[in-house]
Design a protein around this motif. Structure first.
Motif, PDB file in Angstrom:
ATOM      1  N   GLY A  40      33.903 -13.604  28.729  1.00  0.00           N
ATOM      2  CA  GLY A  40      34.173 -13.920  30.122  1.00  0.00           C
ATOM      3  C   GLY A  40      34.816 -15.281  30.298  1.00  0.00           C
ATOM      4  N   ALA A  41      35.445 -15.479  31.470  1.00  0.00           N
ATOM      5  CA  ALA A  41      35.965 -16.803  31.846  1.00  0.00           C
ATOM      6  C   ALA A  41      35.114 -17.373  32.975  1.00  0.00           C
ATOM      7  CB  ALA A  41      37.417 -16.713  32.279  1.00  0.00           C
ATOM      8  N   GLU A 200      43.254  -9.939  34.008  1.00  0.00           N
ATOM      9  CA  GLU A 200      42.809  -8.542  34.022  1.00  0.00           C
ATOM     10  C   GLU A 200      43.905  -7.585  34.475  1.00  0.00           C
ATOM     11  OE1 GLU A 200      39.168  -8.525  36.259  1.00  0.00           O
ATOM     12  OE2 GLU A 200      38.059  -9.496  34.646  1.00  0.00           O
ATOM     13  N   ASP A 236      35.984  -8.983  44.169  1.00  0.00           N
ATOM     14  CA  ASP A 236      35.032  -9.822  43.429  1.00  0.00           C
ATOM     15  C   ASP A 236      35.376 -11.260  43.807  1.00  0.00           C
ATOM     16  OD1 ASP A 236      33.421 -11.278  41.779  1.00  0.00           O
ATOM     17  OD2 ASP A 236      34.186 -10.458  39.901  1.00  0.00           O
ATOM     18  N   ASP A 308      26.892 -10.081  40.090  1.00  0.00           N
ATOM     19  CA  ASP A 308      27.348 -10.189  38.698  1.00  0.00           C
ATOM     20  C   ASP A 308      26.752 -11.467  38.106  1.00  0.00           C
ATOM     21  OD1 ASP A 308      28.735 -10.481  36.326  1.00  0.00           O
ATOM     22  OD2 ASP A 308      30.687 -10.814  37.240  1.00  0.00           O
ATOM     23  N   LYS A 333      27.261  -5.704  32.277  1.00  0.00           N
ATOM     24  CA  LYS A 333      28.122  -6.160  31.184  1.00  0.00           C
ATOM     25  C   LYS A 333      27.225  -6.346  29.959  1.00  0.00           C
ATOM     26  CE  LYS A 333      31.312  -8.919  34.080  1.00  0.00           C
ATOM     27  NZ  LYS A 333      31.488 -10.268  34.682  1.00  0.00           N
TER      28      LYS A 333
HETATM   29  C1  LIG Z   1      35.021  -9.524  34.758  1.00  0.00           C
HETATM   30  C2  LIG Z   1      34.711 -10.686  35.330  1.00  0.00           C
HETATM   31  O1  LIG Z   1      35.124 -11.856  34.831  1.00  0.00           O
HETATM   32  P1  LIG Z   1      34.567 -12.601  33.541  1.00  0.00           P
HETATM   33  O2  LIG Z   1      34.628 -11.634  32.423  1.00  0.00           O
HETATM   34  O3  LIG Z   1      35.537 -13.738  33.399  1.00  0.00           O
HETATM   35  O4  LIG Z   1      33.180 -13.019  33.864  1.00  0.00           O
HETATM   36  C3  LIG Z   1      33.911 -10.751  36.543  1.00  0.00           C
HETATM   37  O5  LIG Z   1      33.629 -11.847  37.052  1.00  0.00           O
HETATM   38  O6  LIG Z   1      33.474  -9.731  37.037  1.00  0.00           O
END
Ligand SMILES: C=C(OP(=O)(O)O)C(=O)O
Ligand SMILES: [Mg+2]
Length: 416
Positions: A40-41, A200, A236, A308, A333
């Motif tokens: 993730g970022a 993305e 999001d 999330d 995730k």
């Molecule tokens: C997919 C996402 O980003 P990241 O993987 O950077 O958390 C998200 O925030 O839902």
């Protein structure tokens, strides 16, 4: 016997941002499983640690031997036991010794090897007797925030959900039609638009949040009319990314506007009502259960309010959210929690409490397609995995194959 682990290989590979990540092969007597970890970022602070200090390079030399020493000879079918052994090998609460990305890649590869040992696709091995529902794909259209350059909107993801689609093929191609229409509208508004994309695969335009919301809504309406497939706008917001803890304000740099929590709740509620948003993820910063709960009370009948960064796929944190009525949906995730068993526990808790589980990619991905199988196996009615781009379509195309394989496929029911 068929699924006894005989060998494990761990290698460094590229992710979609060009960063190193881990890929794991698990070889059983009669099967083979391969899985890779994403990254993730805009990560939540309570996620497990992806890799220890030193990153992939810091562990790549020893990790194969350490894991092989414990797992070779175990039965890949005993996934829960293997996940416990992985956590024991790490020995920390947050998997910071060998990294949650290491454990999750091994855990997923073990499950795939077990499935292959019995000639079953993963979704059947994990989902039991012939699951038949396909998740709706939540497709990424416009990228902002941590997933795009500095002139893009503050809101991280403008998404769409083709809720009227009859099958997965119709669903993914509807998303792509909206993606194309949005490009045309951005180009019409900004003659300097280069067609650049964010992490993305959504467009990364020089637009305000408001302009992006308008373009997203009109594109959804037009494509719904033209195709007859109802497609709804979603977001999001990744609000933790623009929360200023000192000022206690959400800072919308593009518009030069700051909002306190109450104003943020009203702003998001207005957006939901004005644009008919079906789903809003992380509208409130992580840790603020009461802000989430206030918004859920106002808007939770009309829209999914999804956590999330708030929940980080963690059953204990979700339990706190359920108790406080914070949100009505959760992002899933696997690498936020580190093993498939723990991921499943969270999905189960969500489902039994009417929280809609949304299986999700990360912004840094590989062509690993495992999450497509998880969404089907665990009856998660939504999968968030982009709309275009090789690492995104790896999952979407896998869903098309899964649908083809099923005897009576149908789209999942999204209810809460
Ligand atoms: C997919 C996402 O980003 P990241 O993987 O950077 O958390 C998200 O925030 O839902
Ligand atoms: Mg998110």
């Amino acid at each position: 016997m068929d699924s006894v682990i005989e060998d494990i290989r761990v290698r460094k590979i590229l992710d979609s941002r060009g960063n190193p990540t881990l890929e794991v092969d698990v070889i059983t007597w009669n099967g083979f499983g391969r899985a890779a970890a994403p990254s993730g970022a805009s990560t939540g602070v309570r996620e497990v640690v992806s890799f220890p200090t030193g990153g992939v390079d810091g562990i790549i030399e020893e990790v194969e031997d350490i894991i092989s020493a414990e797992l070779i000879g175990m039965d890949a079918e005993d996934l829960q036991e293997i996940d416990l052994v992985l956590k024991e090998i790490d020995g920390t609460e947050n998997l910071s010794a060998i990294g949650g990305n290491t454990t999750v890649a091994v855990s997923m590869a073990v499950a795939k090897a077990a499935a292959a040992s019995y000639n079953l696709p993963l979704y059947r091995f994990l989902g039991g007797n012939m699951p038949s529902a396909l998740p709706f794909p939540l497709g990424n259209m416009i990228n902002g925030g941590a997933h795009a350059g500095k002139n893009a909107p503050d809101i991280q993801e403008f998404l769409v959900l083709p809720v009227g689609a009859d099958n997965i093929t119709e669903a993914v191609f509807t998303n792509v039609a909206v993606h194309r229409r949005i490009r045309e509208k951005i180009a019409a508004k900004d003659p300097l638009f280069t067609g650049g994309k964010g992490d993305e695969g959504g467009w990364a335009p020089n637009l305000t949040n408001q302009e992006a919301l308008e373009i997203q809504a009109t594109s959804c309406a037009e494509i719904s009319d033209e195709t007859g497939v109802l497609v709804k706008p979603c977001l999001d917001m990744a609000a933790s990314e623009f929360w200023d803890a000192d000022a206690e304000k959400y800072v919308y740099a593009k518009e030069g506007v700051k909002r306190n929590t109450g104003e943020q709740v009203d702003y998001v509620n207005d957006i939901i009502n004005t644009y008919g948003m079906f789903y809003v993820e992380d509208p409130i910063r992580e840790g603020d259960f009461s802000g989430f709960s206030e918004l859920t009370q106002k808007a939770g009948k009309n829209a999914l309010i999804c956590g999330d960064d708030l929940f980080v796929t963690n059953a204990e944190i979700l339990a706190e959210g359920i108790e406080k009525s914070a949100g009505n949906s959760i992002i899933i995730k696997p690498n936020q929690i580190g093993t498939l068993s723990d991921t499943y526990a969270t999905v189960n808790l969500a489902r039994t409490n009417q929280y809609v589980p949304v299986v999700s990619h990360r912004s840094g991905e590989t062509t690993d397609e495992t999450i497509a199988h998880l969404a089907v196996a665990w009856s998660c009615p939504i999968i968030k995995t982009g709309a275009v781009g090789g690492e995104r379509i790896a999952k979407l195309n896998e869903l098309i194959r899964i649908e083809e394989e099923m005897s009576n496929p149908e789209m999942a029911e999204i209810k809460w």
